[in-house]
Design a protein around this motif. Structure first.
Motif, mmCIF file in Angstrom:
data_model
loop_
_atom_site.group_PDB
_atom_site.id
_atom_site.type_symbol
_atom_site.label_atom_id
_atom_site.label_comp_id
_atom_site.label_asym_id
_atom_site.label_seq_id
_atom_site.Cartn_x
_atom_site.Cartn_y
_atom_site.Cartn_z
ATOM 1 N N ARG A 38 0.850 -1.198 0.000
ATOM 2 C CA ARG A 38 0.000 0.000 0.000
ATOM 3 C C ARG A 38 0.889 1.253 0.000
ATOM 4 N NH1 ARG A 38 -5.336 0.604 1.727
ATOM 5 N NH2 ARG A 38 -5.208 -1.421 2.785
ATOM 6 N N ARG A 44 1.805 10.409 -3.590
ATOM 7 C CA ARG A 44 1.844 9.019 -4.054
ATOM 8 C C ARG A 44 1.555 8.885 -5.548
ATOM 9 N NH1 ARG A 44 -2.904 10.076 -1.628
ATOM 10 N NH2 ARG A 44 -4.839 9.406 -2.660
ATOM 11 N N VAL A 45 0.561 9.616 -6.047
ATOM 12 C CA VAL A 45 0.169 9.489 -7.451
ATOM 13 C C VAL A 45 1.266 10.014 -8.367
ATOM 14 C CG1 VAL A 45 -1.465 10.261 -9.218
ATOM 15 C CG2 VAL A 45 -2.298 9.508 -6.980
ATOM 16 N N HIS A 49 3.538 7.621 -10.734
ATOM 17 C CA HIS A 49 3.367 7.908 -12.164
ATOM 18 C C HIS A 49 4.726 8.028 -12.855
ATOM 19 C CE1 HIS A 49 1.123 9.439 -15.666
ATOM 20 N NE2 HIS A 49 2.147 10.263 -15.847
ATOM 21 N N VAL A 56 -0.762 6.436 -14.069
ATOM 22 C CA VAL A 56 -1.328 6.534 -12.730
ATOM 23 C C VAL A 56 -2.141 7.817 -12.580
ATOM 24 C CG1 VAL A 56 -0.821 6.482 -10.259
ATOM 25 C CG2 VAL A 56 0.632 5.221 -11.855
ATOM 26 N N PRO A 61 -10.331 6.259 -9.097
ATOM 27 C CA PRO A 61 -10.635 5.265 -8.065
ATOM 28 C C PRO A 61 -11.630 4.237 -8.582
ATOM 29 C CG PRO A 61 -10.595 7.463 -7.117
ATOM 30 C CD PRO A 61 -10.480 7.651 -8.603
ATOM 31 N N LEU A 82 -2.093 -2.391 -10.284
ATOM 32 C CA LEU A 82 -2.345 -1.245 -9.412
ATOM 33 C C LEU A 82 -3.843 -1.082 -9.194
ATOM 34 C CD1 LEU A 82 -1.214 1.305 -7.961
ATOM 35 C CD2 LEU A 82 -1.628 2.531 -10.112
ATOM 36 N N TRP A 83 -4.265 -1.161 -7.945
ATOM 37 C CA TRP A 83 -5.662 -0.945 -7.559
ATOM 38 C C TRP A 83 -5.748 0.486 -7.007
ATOM 39 C CZ3 TRP A 83 -9.081 -5.558 -6.480
ATOM 40 C CH2 TRP A 83 -8.518 -6.738 -6.981
ATOM 41 N N VAL A 84 -6.526 1.329 -7.672
ATOM 42 C CA VAL A 84 -6.565 2.758 -7.335
ATOM 43 C C VAL A 84 -7.703 3.029 -6.360
ATOM 44 C CG1 VAL A 84 -6.706 5.094 -8.250
ATOM 45 C CG2 VAL A 84 -5.642 3.278 -9.622
ATOM 46 N N SER A 88 -5.378 5.946 -1.295
ATOM 47 C CA SER A 88 -4.132 5.190 -1.368
ATOM 48 C C SER A 88 -4.048 4.444 -2.691
ATOM 49 C CB SER A 88 -4.040 4.192 -0.197
ATOM 50 O OG SER A 88 -5.117 3.263 -0.260
ATOM 51 N N LEU A 89 -2.895 3.856 -2.923
ATOM 52 C CA LEU A 89 -2.673 3.012 -4.094
ATOM 53 C C LEU A 89 -2.253 1.627 -3.595
ATOM 54 C CD1 LEU A 89 -0.551 5.488 -6.252
ATOM 55 C CD2 LEU A 89 -2.993 4.966 -6.541
ATOM 56 N N VAL A 91 -0.567 -1.863 -4.644
ATOM 57 C CA VAL A 91 0.294 -2.473 -5.651
ATOM 58 C C VAL A 91 0.380 -3.971 -5.358
ATOM 59 C CG1 VAL A 91 2.613 -2.542 -6.641
ATOM 60 C CG2 VAL A 91 1.623 -0.353 -5.928
#
Length: 330
Positions: A38, A44-45, A49, A56, A61, A82-84, A88-89, A91
């Motif tokens: 996480r 983070r984005v 990216h 990204v 979301p 990657l689950w947006v 948070s992101l 991975v």
């Protein structure tokens, strides 16, 4: 076997039946070789990216993106999904790939507001043409409205439609105990617990490279046909210049191809064309309707489909016919 009655695969089972299951019904497995990380923080984005091949910044979301971590020369470090999320992101990546990928990320992480946390979440994969039907029968109602590369929250974690091996499939992220309960529900709904080798056979049959198996330390992403994990429209990221040059000039001299063998041959076998080595078998399996097949990154002199090579390995030698990917049944 555990207290819930779930068993992650069938020890000693023939690979033929599990492969037929994935071709006709539904099979599932907890992917112990995968892990979940996480990323949080205001930057983070923007940070991720610039560090990967996925777009990204353009993701919303609820979406899932395939991506790659690359060196400056576009050599593959690792792949991920990657689950947006809103805050948070997530991975999901290979457990053996992550230490090098984390070192690579932290080398560029200086003043950015980014926190990287290795979570205890596990991954369960549901494959096969009846996977969606079985997931619904198992009581996971959230899956019904999902399209490809989308996720939804469940009481225990997340579910997403992730075609990780090239066909429609579902992935669940949750703690192991929760996923074992899901596995029991899937089995009651008609799915079959399968071994890792059945999923490996499905991957090879669909012509998808596995990072660290079909790639080496100096493999360029395009050589391994990892285009689905690359955004060709995004801005600058590590490795982009090499990707752009190879795309614009068509300068690749090696590329992943399929192989159809006269008999089974083990990975590592040398592939010869007119007595000269043009590659080595990196993956091999037997799949219903296709027979003995494999993957290899070949020199451009051997790219023409139908080219007959000689495969020389520890278990003997055999003919290997070059095939375009994905394989067909001819």
């Amino acid at each position: 076997m555990n207290g819930s009655g779930y068993h992650n695969g069938e020890k000693g089972a023939s690979p033929a039946r599990p492969c037929h299951v994935l071709g006709e019904d539904a099979g599932f497995r907890i992917l112990d070789e995968r892990m979940v990380v996480r990323m949080t923080g205001e930057d983070r984005v923007a940070f991720l990216h610039g560090m990967c091949s996925a777009d990204v910044k353009g993701a919303r979301p609820g979406s899932i993106l395939p991506g790659l971590f690359l060196t400056e020369h576009a050599h593959v470090i690792g792949d991920f999904f990657l689950w947006v999320l809103e805050d948070s992101l997530i991975v999901e990546t290979g457990r053996t790939q992550w230490p090098r990928a984390r070192e690579h990320l932290e080398r560029f992480l200086v003043a950015d507001d980014v926190e990287i946390e290795e979570t205890g979440l596990c991954v369960l994969d549901v494959e096969g043409p009846k996977a969606g039907e079985v997931v619904s029968r198992a009581g996971i109602a959230e899956a019904g409205a999902l399209g490809p590369w989308r996720w939804a929250k469940t009481p225990a974690g997340f579910i997403g439609q992730v075609p990780r091996f090239g066909a429609p499939a579902w992935s669940l992220l949750a703690g192991r105990a929760a996923l074992e309960q899901v596995g029991s529900a899937l089995a009651c709904a008609g799915a079959v617990a399968i071994e890792a080798r059945a999923l490996e056979a499905l991957r090879v049959a669909n012509g998808l490279a596995s990072v660290g198996v079909d790639t080496a330390e100096k493999t360029i992403a395009l050589e391994a046909r990892l285009e689905r994990a690359i955004s060709f429209n995004k801005g600058c990221y590590v490795g982009q210049e090499t990707i752009e040059r190879a795309t614009a000039r068509g300068a690749l001299k090696k590329r992943l191809f399929g192989l159809k063998f006269a008999r089974e041959i083990a990975p590592g076998a040398a592939l010869l064309l007119d007595g000269r080595e043009v590659g080595r078998v990196t993956s091999s399996t037997v799949f219903p309707g296709l027979g003995a097949i494999g993957l290899a990154i070949l020199h451009h002199s051997a790219w023409a489909p139908g080219t007959v090579l000689r495969a020389h390995g520890e278990n003997g030698e055999t003919a290997a016919v070059v095939s375009e990917l994905p394989f067909d049944n001819n």
